[in-house]
Design a protein around this motif. Structure first.
Motif, PDB file in Angstrom:
ATOM      1  N   THR A   1      -9.070  60.548 102.633  1.00  0.00           N
ATOM      2  CA  THR A   1      -9.615  61.132 101.412  1.00  0.00           C
ATOM      3  C   THR A   1      -8.895  60.688 100.147  1.00  0.00           C
TER       4      THR A   1
ATOM      5  N   SER B   1      -7.710  64.867  96.495  1.00  0.00           N
ATOM      6  CA  SER B   1      -8.942  65.348  97.132  1.00  0.00           C
ATOM      7  C   SER B   1      -8.869  66.833  97.466  1.00  0.00           C
TER       8      SER B   1
ATOM      9  N   ARG C   1     -13.673  71.411 102.157  1.00  0.00           N
ATOM     10  CA  ARG C   1     -14.300  70.810 100.979  1.00  0.00           C
ATOM     11  C   ARG C   1     -14.010  69.311 100.919  1.00  0.00           C
TER      12      ARG C   1
ATOM     13  N   ASP D   1     -17.376  68.354 102.475  1.00  0.00           N
ATOM     14  CA  ASP D   1     -18.074  68.818 101.276  1.00  0.00           C
ATOM     15  C   ASP D   1     -18.809  70.134 101.557  1.00  0.00           C
TER      16      ASP D   1
ATOM     17  N   SER E   1     -18.081  74.679 102.367  1.00  0.00           N
ATOM     18  CA  SER E   1     -17.255  75.805 101.976  1.00  0.00           C
ATOM     19  C   SER E   1     -17.192  76.820 103.117  1.00  0.00           C
TER      20      SER E   1
END
Length: 122
Positions: A27, A31, A85, A89, A91
């Motif tokens: 990442t 990030s 996240r 991406d 929650s």
């Protein structure tokens, strides 16, 4: 409960190391995964330390255990939200990171209170 803190502290250490590697290789910095890794790695030995404080009778056992539990839950929520996240991406739930951070701070306050109150004298 103290044994669970030690085991979960070790799991936090493993997860933090893996998250740091993923942040470095997948990442990238910034990030959020790097922050999740740091929180896991900082709190891994802290959980083990809380277990030792309770086990040795240095702090009030019940307050110390509850504080340790809140530290555990707080780090899991905060780091879990940031990692999810960054990697998917997604929650955990709305406001998971702030809820985890607040829970973590309350846990630390309780650990401090457990030291101020001290062990029960019977």
């Amino acid at each position: 409960m103290e044994r669970a803190f030690v085991v979960l502290g070790a799991i936090f250490g493993v997860a933090g190391t893996a998250a740091a590697a993923a942040a470095s290789h997948i990442t990238g910095a910034g990030s959020g995964l790097d922050t999740a890794a740091n929180f896991l790695l900082f709190h891994a030995p802290a959980l083990i330390g809380i277990a030792l404080l309770v086990k040795t009778g240095t702090v009030h056992a019940n307050i110390g255990r509850f504080g340790g539990l809140l530290v555990l839950v707080g780090v899991a929520l905060f780091s879990g939200q940031l990692a999810l996240r960054a990697l998917a991406d997604a929650s955990l739930f709305p406001m998971a990171a702030p809820a985890g951070g607040t829970t973590l701070m309350i846990g630390w306050l309780l650990v401090g209170l457990a030291a101020l109150v001290g062990p029960r004298r019977v």
